[in-house]
Design a protein around this motif. Structure first.
Motif, PDB file in Angstrom:
ATOM      1  N   LYS A  67      36.634  35.750  36.584  1.00 20.89           N
ATOM      2  CA  LYS A  67      36.631  36.738  37.969  1.00 20.89           C
ATOM      3  C   LYS A  67      37.864  37.494  37.834  1.00 20.89           C
ATOM      4  CE  LYS A  67      37.821  35.812  42.704  1.00 20.89           C
ATOM      5  NZ  LYS A  67      37.810  34.794  43.727  1.00 20.89           N
ATOM      6  N   SER A  68      37.497  38.677  38.120  1.00 22.58           N
ATOM      7  CA  SER A  68      38.613  39.782  38.367  1.00 22.58           C
ATOM      8  C   SER A  68      38.818  40.288  39.893  1.00 22.58           C
ATOM      9  CB  SER A  68      38.458  40.840  37.127  1.00 22.58           C
ATOM     10  OG  SER A  68      39.666  42.033  37.534  1.00 22.58           O
ATOM     11  N   MET A  69      39.783  40.375  40.171  1.00 22.43           N
ATOM     12  CA  MET A  69      40.007  41.206  41.504  1.00 22.43           C
ATOM     13  C   MET A  69      39.905  42.523  41.402  1.00 22.43           C
ATOM     14  SD  MET A  69      40.529  38.333  43.421  1.00 22.43           S
ATOM     15  CE  MET A  69      40.864  39.301  44.953  1.00 22.43           C
ATOM     16  N   GLY A  70      39.402  43.267  42.437  1.00 22.47           N
ATOM     17  CA  GLY A  70      39.194  44.523  42.288  1.00 22.47           C
ATOM     18  C   GLY A  70      40.236  45.489  41.962  1.00 22.47           C
ATOM     19  N   GLY A  71      41.376  45.254  42.443  1.00 16.94           N
ATOM     20  CA  GLY A  71      42.433  46.228  42.117  1.00 16.94           C
ATOM     21  C   GLY A  71      43.088  46.349  40.526  1.00 16.94           C
ATOM     22  N   GLU A  72      42.355  45.150  39.952  1.00 16.60           N
ATOM     23  CA  GLU A  72      42.972  45.287  38.434  1.00 16.60           C
ATOM     24  C   GLU A  72      42.515  46.608  37.466  1.00 16.60           C
ATOM     25  OE1 GLU A  72      44.527  43.342  36.455  1.00 16.60           O
ATOM     26  OE2 GLU A  72      44.775  41.500  37.882  1.00 16.60           O
ATOM     27  N   ILE A  73      43.168  47.082  36.949  1.00 18.47           N
ATOM     28  CA  ILE A  73      42.758  48.275  35.974  1.00 18.47           C
ATOM     29  C   ILE A  73      41.757  47.840  35.043  1.00 18.47           C
ATOM     30  CG2 ILE A  73      43.378  49.717  34.203  1.00 18.47           C
ATOM     31  CD1 ILE A  73      45.026  50.351  36.676  1.00 18.47           C
ATOM     32  N   ASN A 128      43.030  49.932  46.933  1.00 16.01           N
ATOM     33  CA  ASN A 128      42.692  48.487  46.294  1.00 16.01           C
ATOM     34  C   ASN A 128      43.749  48.058  45.348  1.00 16.01           C
ATOM     35  OD1 ASN A 128      41.965  46.029  45.452  1.00 16.01           O
ATOM     36  ND2 ASN A 128      39.794  46.769  45.383  1.00 16.01           N
ATOM     37  N   LYS A 129      44.802  47.027  45.691  1.00 11.14           N
ATOM     38  CA  LYS A 129      45.643  46.656  44.425  1.00 11.14           C
ATOM     39  C   LYS A 129      45.565  45.360  44.417  1.00 11.14           C
ATOM     40  CE  LYS A 129      48.979  49.468  43.115  1.00 11.14           C
ATOM     41  NZ  LYS A 129      50.311  50.039  42.837  1.00 11.14           N
ATOM     42  N   LEU A 130      44.303  44.487  44.829  1.00  6.85           N
ATOM     43  CA  LEU A 130      44.241  43.388  44.528  1.00  6.85           C
ATOM     44  C   LEU A 130      44.247  42.997  43.193  1.00  6.85           C
ATOM     45  CD1 LEU A 130      41.468  42.803  47.311  1.00  6.85           C
ATOM     46  CD2 LEU A 130      43.859  42.534  47.410  1.00  6.85           C
ATOM     47  N   LYS A 131      45.292  41.999  42.744  1.00  9.90           N
ATOM     48  CA  LYS A 131      45.204  41.645  41.454  1.00  9.90           C
ATOM     49  C   LYS A 131      45.192  40.317  41.080  1.00  9.90           C
ATOM     50  CE  LYS A 131      47.396  45.670  40.134  1.00  9.90           C
ATOM     51  NZ  LYS A 131      46.822  46.359  39.316  1.00  9.90           N
ATOM     52  N   GLY A 132      44.522  39.923  39.652  1.00  8.88           N
ATOM     53  CA  GLY A 132      44.331  38.576  39.370  1.00  8.88           C
ATOM     54  C   GLY A 132      43.169  38.436  38.410  1.00  8.88           C
ATOM     55  N   ILE A 133      43.331  37.991  37.518  1.00  9.68           N
ATOM     56  CA  ILE A 133      42.041  37.676  36.394  1.00  9.68           C
ATOM     57  C   ILE A 133      42.064  35.981  35.982  1.00  9.68           C
ATOM     58  CG2 ILE A 133      41.040  38.302  34.182  1.00  9.68           C
ATOM     59  CD1 ILE A 133      42.526  41.128  33.996  1.00  9.68           C
ATOM     60  N   THR A 183      39.309  51.174  38.389  1.00 16.11           N
ATOM     61  CA  THR A 183      39.478  49.901  38.648  1.00 16.11           C
ATOM     62  C   THR A 183      38.441  48.928  38.642  1.00 16.11           C
ATOM     63  OG1 THR A 183      39.252  50.281  41.055  1.00 16.11           O
ATOM     64  CG2 THR A 183      41.734  50.250  39.935  1.00 16.11           C
ATOM     65  N   VAL A 184      38.342  47.624  38.395  1.00 18.09           N
ATOM     66  CA  VAL A 184      37.391  46.778  38.388  1.00 18.09           C
ATOM     67  C   VAL A 184      36.527  46.706  39.710  1.00 18.09           C
ATOM     68  CG1 VAL A 184      36.908  44.290  38.416  1.00 18.09           C
ATOM     69  CG2 VAL A 184      38.646  45.213  37.173  1.00 18.09           C
ATOM     70  N   GLY A 185      37.233  46.776  41.066  1.00 21.00           N
ATOM     71  CA  GLY A 185      36.139  46.998  42.115  1.00 21.00           C
ATOM     72  C   GLY A 185      35.375  48.256  42.426  1.00 21.00           C
ATOM     73  N   LYS A 227      36.549  55.712  56.878  1.00 22.07           N
ATOM     74  CA  LYS A 227      37.292  54.814  55.718  1.00 22.07           C
ATOM     75  C   LYS A 227      37.147  55.241  54.358  1.00 22.07           C
ATOM     76  CE  LYS A 227      36.278  51.417  58.996  1.00 22.07           C
ATOM     77  NZ  LYS A 227      36.311  52.350  59.979  1.00 22.07           N
ATOM     78  N   LEU A 228      38.171  55.381  53.609  1.00 23.83           N
ATOM     79  CA  LEU A 228      37.908  55.490  52.026  1.00 23.83           C
ATOM     80  C   LEU A 228      38.419  54.775  51.079  1.00 23.83           C
ATOM     81  CD1 LEU A 228      36.766  57.560  49.754  1.00 23.83           C
ATOM     82  CD2 LEU A 228      38.717  58.835  50.136  1.00 23.83           C
ATOM     83  N   PHE A 229      37.643  53.826  50.645  1.00 25.64           N
ATOM     84  CA  PHE A 229      38.525  52.759  49.577  1.00 25.64           C
ATOM     85  C   PHE A 229      38.753  53.414  48.421  1.00 25.64           C
ATOM     86  CE2 PHE A 229      36.680  50.094  53.001  1.00 25.64           C
ATOM     87  CZ  PHE A 229      37.429  49.343  53.138  1.00 25.64           C
ATOM     88  N   LEU A 230      39.834  53.298  47.916  1.00 24.56           N
ATOM     89  CA  LEU A 230      40.060  53.930  46.549  1.00 24.56           C
ATOM     90  C   LEU A 230      40.628  52.930  45.562  1.00 24.56           C
ATOM     91  CD1 LEU A 230      40.403  57.195  45.886  1.00 24.56           C
ATOM     92  CD2 LEU A 230      42.791  56.981  46.641  1.00 24.56           C
ATOM     93  N   GLY A 231      40.166  53.160  44.211  1.00 19.42           N
ATOM     94  CA  GLY A 231      40.682  52.446  43.177  1.00 19.42           C
ATOM     95  C   GLY A 231      41.489  53.215  42.343  1.00 19.42           C
TER      96      GLY A 231
END
Ligand code: EPU
Length: 338
Positions: A88-94, A70-75, A119-121, A48-52
């Motif tokens: 709190k910021s989701m990891g997929g946020e820029i 990771n495109k999980l959005k929300g701040i 990305t944040v994550g 597995k490779l998680f990419l931001g």
């Protein structure tokens, strides 16, 4: 519903702009999709490779596994009092969008980290840092999922074992946790950090009196734009190398020979800028075929177009060898190699 694609090209998903294929590819848009992902055979049975933002990675070959974007959005603001605010910021946020969210509200603590790509994550993974601040200084906790079990786990700051461009997620727990969100603790009171010389010099020179965190953010953006290449224009991954820790004796020896050598002193640790060492070896602005060393910052390797990951890697190896030869110092890559 997640859609797992086969044989997907990653050129647009890494800031070096290197063409590489992955066997499987999936985009994660909602936290609830993680469950489905963890249960899929493509996920269970493959590397597995998680990419931001793909801004700290160099593909030297195709990836024979599954890439999860990771495109999980929300701040959101979780909590605040008269002194602090917890965001709190989701990891997929820029990452830079999170910085803008904070400085537009005049919160303090994050402004020196303006315009860092990615990305944040991904940010806590390597404890991103610039202009005298690291993300560890403002982290409250990190929300993760354990990859083996799919269970949610919150890491408090001290559990993250942050160091210079380093964390537990790059070491002991490498590949074991997926960072879904980050909680930051910022200050509502004016609290600028201007100890980084280049930043203070820029503010003095431009006659800027800091009144808001945005003033500092704007300055950092200006400095970065003037020195660092924009990956949208020319492929790169920011600092390719890490600055190098040296002993007090080695520092003395170096300073005896190079009186003007810049260095940082942090709690009895001495660090020498790798960019300076590389420049002194004559690499700055040098181009070899499709790849080269950026003309304004020798820490940054660039893809002039059509480069392979191997070309960049080969160049980096030549640079490492020549720095070792001239200074007896072994510089290390900051960028992750695949
Ligand atoms: N220097 C040179 N030649 C160069 C580059 C730098 O002589 O080609 C000298 C500069 O003159 C200065 C010193 O080295 O005296 C430090 O340079 P700079 O302020 O540009 O910072 P750095 O140590 O080269 C680090 C981070 C950057 C971050 C800056 C600003 C690392 C690996 N890099 O670079 O981070 O933006 O400080 O705080 O720690 C990144 O990680 O992608 C990144 C760009």
């Amino acid at each position: 519903m997640i859609e797992i694609k086969k044989d997907y090209n990653l050129t647009k998903l890494n800031t070096f702009g290197i063409s590489a294929q992955t066997k499987f590819f999936v985009e994660l848009n909602k936290e609830s999709e993680l469950k489905e992902l963890f249960l899929s055979s493509e996920f269970k049975n493959n590397e597995k490779l998680f990419l931001g933002g793909g801004s700290n990675i160099l593909f030297t070959k195709d990836f024979n596994g599954i890439v999860i974007l990771n495109k999980l959005k929300g701040i959101e603001i979780l909590e605040e009092n008269s002194e602090n605010v917890f965001i709190k910021s989701m990891g997929g946020e820029i990452w830079h969008n999170l910085v803008l969210f904070a400085v537009n509200k005049n919160y303090w603590g994050i402004e020196n980290l303006s315009l860092i790509p990615g990305t944040v994550g991904a940010a806590p993974m390597q404890n991103i840092g610039a202009y005298g601040v690291e993300i560890k200084d403002i982290i409250e906790n990190i929300e993760t999922y354990e990859i083996k079990t799919g269970k949610k786990k919150i890491f408090e700051k001290k559990e993250c074992e942050f160091g210079y461009r380093d964390s537990v997620f790059k070491n002991k727990l490498k590949g074991q946790y997926f960072i879904s969100a980050v909680v930051l603790k910022l200050s509502k009171k004016q609290n600028q950090n201007l100890k980084y010389r280049a930043l203070q010099e820029y503010l003095d020179k431009s006659n800027i009196k800091v009144g808001s965190s945005k003033d500092v953010s704007d300055a950092v953006i200006e400095i970065r734009r003037s020195k660092l290449p924009d990956p949208k224009v020319i492929g790169n991954a920011g600092s390719f190398f890490k600055n190098v820790f040296v002993s007090k004796q080695k520092l003395k020896d170096l300073l005896a020979e190079y009186k003007n050598m810049p260095y940082y002193e942090e709690e009895e640790n001495f660090k020498v800028p790798a960019g300076w060492l590389i420049e002194k070896c004559g690499w700055k602005g040098k181009r070899i075929g499709n790849v080269g060393v950026h003309e304004k910052q020798a820490l940054v390797l660039v893809n002039y177009g059509g480069a392979t990951g191997k070309e960049i890697k080969d160049l980096s190896e030549q640079i490492i060898a020549s720095v070792e030869d001239k200074f007896g110092l072994k510089i290390e890559r900051e960028v992750n190699l695949i």
